[in-house]
Every structure is written in structure tokens, then in C-alpha cells.
Design a protein around this motif. Sequence first.
Motif, PDB file in Angstrom:
ATOM      1  N   SER A 166       0.795  -1.135   0.074  1.00 19.76           N
ATOM      2  CA  SER A 166       0.055   0.103  -0.047  1.00 19.76           C
ATOM      3  C   SER A 166       0.964   1.275  -0.020  1.00 19.76           C
ATOM      4  O   SER A 166       0.643   2.139  -0.558  1.00 19.76           O
ATOM      5  CB  SER A 166      -0.752  -0.190   1.149  1.00 19.76           C
ATOM      6  OG  SER A 166      -1.467   1.055   1.395  1.00 19.76           O
ATOM      7  N   ALA A 167       1.853   1.208   0.789  1.00 22.09           N
ATOM      8  CA  ALA A 167       2.744   2.469   0.914  1.00 22.09           C
ATOM      9  C   ALA A 167       3.520   2.880  -0.429  1.00 22.09           C
ATOM     10  O   ALA A 167       3.563   3.675  -0.853  1.00 22.09           O
ATOM     11  CB  ALA A 167       3.799   2.206   2.030  1.00 22.09           C
ATOM     12  N   TRP A 168       4.104   1.876  -1.009  1.00 26.47           N
ATOM     13  CA  TRP A 168       4.588   1.711  -2.330  1.00 26.47           C
ATOM     14  C   TRP A 168       3.478   2.341  -3.365  1.00 26.47           C
ATOM     15  O   TRP A 168       4.058   3.426  -4.205  1.00 26.47           O
ATOM     16  CB  TRP A 168       5.062   0.370  -2.786  1.00 26.47           C
ATOM     17  CG  TRP A 168       6.094   0.455  -4.088  1.00 26.47           C
ATOM     18  CD1 TRP A 168       6.615   1.435  -4.669  1.00 26.47           C
ATOM     19  CD2 TRP A 168       6.764  -0.794  -4.574  1.00 26.47           C
ATOM     20  NE1 TRP A 168       7.409   1.025  -6.065  1.00 26.47           N
ATOM     21  CE2 TRP A 168       7.523  -0.218  -5.685  1.00 26.47           C
ATOM     22  CE3 TRP A 168       6.506  -2.190  -4.301  1.00 26.47           C
ATOM     23  CZ2 TRP A 168       8.130  -1.219  -6.497  1.00 26.47           C
ATOM     24  CZ3 TRP A 168       7.168  -3.048  -5.061  1.00 26.47           C
ATOM     25  CH2 TRP A 168       7.975  -2.700  -6.234  1.00 26.47           C
ATOM     26  N   GLY A 169       2.498   1.776  -3.461  1.00 29.45           N
ATOM     27  CA  GLY A 169       1.473   2.190  -4.579  1.00 29.45           C
ATOM     28  C   GLY A 169       1.067   3.665  -4.138  1.00 29.45           C
ATOM     29  O   GLY A 169       0.827   4.559  -5.114  1.00 29.45           O
ATOM     30  N   SER A 170       0.866   4.139  -2.802  1.00 30.58           N
ATOM     31  CA  SER A 170       0.805   5.429  -2.491  1.00 30.58           C
ATOM     32  C   SER A 170       1.694   6.554  -2.815  1.00 30.58           C
ATOM     33  O   SER A 170       1.220   7.724  -3.462  1.00 30.58           O
ATOM     34  CB  SER A 170       0.442   5.483  -0.980  1.00 30.58           C
ATOM     35  OG  SER A 170      -0.596   4.748  -0.413  1.00 30.58           O
ATOM     36  N   VAL A 171       2.809   6.304  -2.908  1.00 32.74           N
ATOM     37  CA  VAL A 171       3.817   7.085  -3.356  1.00 32.74           C
ATOM     38  C   VAL A 171       3.923   7.513  -5.035  1.00 32.74           C
ATOM     39  O   VAL A 171       4.054   8.442  -5.333  1.00 32.74           O
ATOM     40  CB  VAL A 171       5.182   6.634  -2.977  1.00 32.74           C
ATOM     41  CG1 VAL A 171       6.194   7.536  -3.334  1.00 32.74           C
ATOM     42  CG2 VAL A 171       5.396   6.747  -1.231  1.00 32.74           C
ATOM     43  N   LEU A 172       3.493   6.183  -5.388  1.00 29.86           N
ATOM     44  CA  LEU A 172       3.410   6.300  -6.878  1.00 29.86           C
ATOM     45  C   LEU A 172       2.387   7.016  -7.422  1.00 29.86           C
ATOM     46  O   LEU A 172       2.303   7.613  -8.536  1.00 29.86           O
ATOM     47  CB  LEU A 172       3.462   4.644  -7.618  1.00 29.86           C
ATOM     48  CG  LEU A 172       4.606   3.889  -7.455  1.00 29.86           C
ATOM     49  CD1 LEU A 172       4.643   2.584  -7.987  1.00 29.86           C
ATOM     50  CD2 LEU A 172       5.833   4.696  -8.308  1.00 29.86           C
ATOM     51  N   ALA A 173       1.107   6.819  -6.575  1.00 32.13           N
ATOM     52  CA  ALA A 173      -0.030   7.675  -7.237  1.00 32.13           C
ATOM     53  C   ALA A 173      -0.072   9.245  -6.783  1.00 32.13           C
ATOM     54  O   ALA A 173      -0.901   9.688  -7.597  1.00 32.13           O
ATOM     55  CB  ALA A 173      -1.190   6.804  -6.124  1.00 32.13           C
ATOM     56  N   ARG A 174       0.771   9.645  -6.116  1.00 30.49           N
ATOM     57  CA  ARG A 174       0.548  11.059  -5.819  1.00 30.49           C
ATOM     58  C   ARG A 174       0.696  12.045  -7.144  1.00 30.49           C
ATOM     59  O   ARG A 174      -0.210  12.825  -7.332  1.00 30.49           O
ATOM     60  CB  ARG A 174       1.775  11.676  -4.748  1.00 30.49           C
ATOM     61  CG  ARG A 174       1.458  13.051  -4.241  1.00 30.49           C
ATOM     62  CD  ARG A 174       2.499  13.334  -3.528  1.00 30.49           C
ATOM     63  NE  ARG A 174       2.309  14.792  -2.932  1.00 30.49           N
ATOM     64  CZ  ARG A 174       3.023  15.632  -2.094  1.00 30.49           C
ATOM     65  NH1 ARG A 174       4.349  15.180  -1.911  1.00 30.49           N
ATOM     66  NH2 ARG A 174       2.766  16.612  -1.785  1.00 30.49           N
ATOM     67  N   PRO A 175       1.700  11.710  -7.898  1.00 32.08           N
ATOM     68  CA  PRO A 175       1.649  12.618  -9.157  1.00 32.08           C
ATOM     69  C   PRO A 175       0.242  12.419  -9.907  1.00 32.08           C
ATOM     70  O   PRO A 175      -0.210  13.507 -10.528  1.00 32.08           O
ATOM     71  CB  PRO A 175       3.029  12.019 -10.171  1.00 32.08           C
ATOM     72  CG  PRO A 175       3.878  11.471  -8.995  1.00 32.08           C
ATOM     73  CD  PRO A 175       2.641  10.761  -8.097  1.00 32.08           C
ATOM     74  N   LEU A 176      -0.194  11.221 -10.124  1.00 35.45           N
ATOM     75  CA  LEU A 176      -1.414  11.211 -10.717  1.00 35.45           C
ATOM     76  C   LEU A 176      -2.713  11.780 -10.180  1.00 35.45           C
ATOM     77  O   LEU A 176      -3.388  12.230 -11.086  1.00 35.45           O
ATOM     78  CB  LEU A 176      -1.736   9.674 -10.911  1.00 35.45           C
ATOM     79  CG  LEU A 176      -0.596   8.724 -11.827  1.00 35.45           C
ATOM     80  CD1 LEU A 176      -1.199   7.207 -11.862  1.00 35.45           C
ATOM     81  CD2 LEU A 176      -0.499   9.246 -13.175  1.00 35.45           C
ATOM     82  N   ILE A 177      -2.812  11.779  -8.715  1.00 34.89           N
ATOM     83  CA  ILE A 177      -3.797  12.389  -7.976  1.00 34.89           C
ATOM     84  C   ILE A 177      -3.829  13.859  -8.309  1.00 34.89           C
ATOM     85  O   ILE A 177      -4.661  14.422  -8.600  1.00 34.89           O
ATOM     86  CB  ILE A 177      -3.740  12.089  -6.476  1.00 34.89           C
ATOM     87  CG1 ILE A 177      -3.725  10.535  -6.387  1.00 34.89           C
ATOM     88  CG2 ILE A 177      -4.923  12.682  -5.774  1.00 34.89           C
ATOM     89  CD1 ILE A 177      -3.231  10.330  -4.882  1.00 34.89           C
ATOM     90  N   SER A 178      -2.403  14.501  -8.399  1.00 35.53           N
ATOM     91  CA  SER A 178      -2.381  15.840  -8.764  1.00 35.53           C
ATOM     92  C   SER A 178      -2.769  16.358 -10.065  1.00 35.53           C
ATOM     93  O   SER A 178      -3.326  17.338 -10.315  1.00 35.53           O
ATOM     94  CB  SER A 178      -0.998  16.163  -8.375  1.00 35.53           C
ATOM     95  OG  SER A 178      -0.494  16.093  -7.168  1.00 35.53           O
ATOM     96  N   LEU A 243      -3.163  12.417   0.390  1.00 36.64           N
ATOM     97  CA  LEU A 243      -1.940  12.289  -0.484  1.00 36.64           C
ATOM     98  C   LEU A 243      -1.465  13.229  -1.317  1.00 36.64           C
ATOM     99  O   LEU A 243      -0.221  13.707  -1.447  1.00 36.64           O
ATOM    100  CB  LEU A 243      -2.052  10.758  -1.205  1.00 36.64           C
ATOM    101  CG  LEU A 243      -1.898   9.698  -0.492  1.00 36.64           C
ATOM    102  CD1 LEU A 243      -2.134   8.436  -1.547  1.00 36.64           C
ATOM    103  CD2 LEU A 243      -0.473   9.243   0.270  1.00 36.64           C
ATOM    104  N   ARG A 244      -2.276  13.862  -1.875  1.00 33.52           N
ATOM    105  CA  ARG A 244      -2.125  14.865  -2.754  1.00 33.52           C
ATOM    106  C   ARG A 244      -1.760  16.142  -2.098  1.00 33.52           C
ATOM    107  O   ARG A 244      -0.802  17.235  -2.209  1.00 33.52           O
ATOM    108  CB  ARG A 244      -3.342  15.072  -3.738  1.00 33.52           C
ATOM    109  CG  ARG A 244      -3.189  16.287  -4.639  1.00 33.52           C
ATOM    110  CD  ARG A 244      -4.468  16.824  -5.173  1.00 33.52           C
ATOM    111  NE  ARG A 244      -5.256  17.058  -4.296  1.00 33.52           N
ATOM    112  CZ  ARG A 244      -6.719  17.095  -4.313  1.00 33.52           C
ATOM    113  NH1 ARG A 244      -7.327  16.580  -5.624  1.00 33.52           N
ATOM    114  NH2 ARG A 244      -7.584  17.360  -3.450  1.00 33.52           N
ATOM    115  N   ASP A 245      -2.453  16.385  -0.972  1.00 34.39           N
ATOM    116  CA  ASP A 245      -2.388  17.801  -0.430  1.00 34.39           C
ATOM    117  C   ASP A 245      -1.320  17.990   0.704  1.00 34.39           C
ATOM    118  O   ASP A 245      -0.876  19.089   0.910  1.00 34.39           O
ATOM    119  CB  ASP A 245      -3.812  18.256   0.197  1.00 34.39           C
ATOM    120  CG  ASP A 245      -4.957  18.374  -1.013  1.00 34.39           C
ATOM    121  OD1 ASP A 245      -4.727  18.541  -1.947  1.00 34.39           O
ATOM    122  OD2 ASP A 245      -6.329  18.105  -0.575  1.00 34.39           O
ATOM    123  N   ILE A 246      -1.029  17.058   1.308  1.00 27.42           N
ATOM    124  CA  ILE A 246      -0.060  16.990   2.550  1.00 27.42           C
ATOM    125  C   ILE A 246       0.981  15.937   2.488  1.00 27.42           C
ATOM    126  O   ILE A 246       1.795  15.973   3.229  1.00 27.42           O
ATOM    127  CB  ILE A 246      -0.779  16.743   3.716  1.00 27.42           C
ATOM    128  CG1 ILE A 246      -1.445  15.503   4.123  1.00 27.42           C
ATOM    129  CG2 ILE A 246      -1.847  17.955   3.939  1.00 27.42           C
ATOM    130  CD1 ILE A 246      -2.055  15.279   5.487  1.00 27.42           C
TER     131      ILE A 246
END
Length: 308
Positions: A166-178, A243-246
Motif C-alpha cells: 500500500s505504501a509503495w502504491g501510495s507514493v507512486l499515485a501522488r503525481p497522478l492524483i495531482s 496524499l495529494r495535499d499533505i
Amino acid sequence: MTSVGNFTKFLILCLVWGLTWIAVKIGVTTVPPMLFAATRFICAGIVLLGWGAIRRSLTLMQGQHVVRLLVTSLLMITLCYGPLFWGMKFVPSGTAAVLEMSLTPLALLVFGIALSEEGWSIVRFGAMVLGMAGLAVLFAPALAATNAGSSAVLGLVAVAWAAISSAWGSVLARPLISRYGSVVLSGSTTLIGGGVLLAASFIMEPDAAAAIGTMWSWRAIAGWLFLVIFGSLIGYSIYMQLLRDIGPSRAGSFAFVSPVIAVGVGALLAGEAITLQSVTGMILMMLAAGGCLFADRLESLLLAARKA
């Protein structure tokens, strides 16, 4: 987004994800674990993408973003919740919550550093050491009393991997969320990840096909609805926004509060024991997570103290 808004979202996330553990435990006792998880996420993904279509906020991804979305979906959903739900068949919900949620900030830090989202420091290193000590205190008695090849040990390993994935995917997801927004990412990852998890369920769980065509118990249905509405539509969407905001580490700080809620609910509703040793281990891991989250502030205080 104001700090008050983010703090409110954080409190909601802590409460919701703290309560999801008992819902998962209830569901996986009567329904094949991966099937239970997959149907939950597929339903949530359809609702979220449908809502995005109504709001006309859906944007198609192209090129490398599609590849990143697929990898993120597998890590955050399929390779996280499949092992997590399976592991909870053999691990008490409170124990699973403490293990998974205490490892989450540490794993977010490691992947954040590896992917240049976080900076390394001695405070963060000390927090990791403290977290590992907490894990040893919490699980040493259980591991000592369990054979190495038992389902309990495998269950603990599965829950620990869920935090890492989950942590690995979360870090990868941040640019896409933005770039594409939390609704698109939440809906896409849950639908894609849930679909792959459903296929894995039919392959790996012999009773999955029969279970999907029969009426579940009212307790399993209630747990499933709670997970769809509160765990995914509300909780998962809020997590994406945080994830995106903070950032990943601060978003992962929900782990400070949610384990306490999960352990308390597990003790009240499931009769799960709370010992002094388990409380000690949990406190150490929460301190470790706090050290990871507030490392920059702690380093500033230490630097000011040296100058004074």
C-alpha cells in the motif's frame, strides 16, 4: 485546501479506517477473503467513476500514466487487500490493525526516500529502529508460541506485506492524483485492482464461485456495505486527497489513531485480549510513526537546542 479542512479529513479517515477492521474480520469469517475484498472495490470503483462521469470530471490517461495507474492499482488494491484479508482469517483484527498501520508510515518513509519524495535524517532512522523494537515487543510472544510453518505466522507476514504494498502504491499515485484528481484515481484504482483481485479469487479460492451466487449472512452483508460506503467511497477517497495535499508521510499518520480505535472495538465486540505487553508495543510503534511524521520539526528543535 485549508489546514482545518485537511485536519477534519484526517480525523474522519482515522475513525473510518479504525472501524473497518472489525467489518473485515466479520466478513472474512464466512465469505472467501479475496472475493469479499474484490466485490467491495469493484462496487466502489463503479460508483466513483459514475460520479465522476456525472460531474464531467473524468480525464483519459495516456502513455506512461496508464502504466503507472496499472502498477498503482495492483499495489494499492490487489497486492495489498488480497493478502490483508487472507491474513486476517488467522490474526485478530486489533493485532492486524496495529501491525499494518504501524508499518505504513515507516514504509511510506522508505519509499518516499527511494522515490525522492522524502529526505533522510537521523531522526527518521531512529524512528525506524524504535518501530522495529515495538514490533518485536508486540509479536515476540505470539511468534514464540507458534510453529514457523503455521497459518498464524503466514497471516502476520501477509498483513505486513499489505502495508508495504500500500505504501509503495501510495507514493507512486501522488503525481497522478495531482494531475487527474482524487475521484478519477480512487475510482480507477479500486475498479482495476478489484477486477484483478476478483480473477485471482476465482483461481485461488475454490469456494468463490459458489459464494458469489449464494446469499451471505446479514453480518457479512452489513460488513461489506460498511466497507463499500465508509471504507472506500469515503475513507479511500479522503486518503487520496490527503496524499495529494499533505504528502505520503503525513497522510500515513492516520496510523497514530486508527489502531487504538481498532483494538478498542476488537476488545469490546470480539472479546480480543489487550495485554500490558501489547499496549507497550503499540506505544513504541506510535512513537516511531510520530518520529517519522514530525522529523523535520524535531530536527529544528534539536538544532535550536544546540545553538542555545
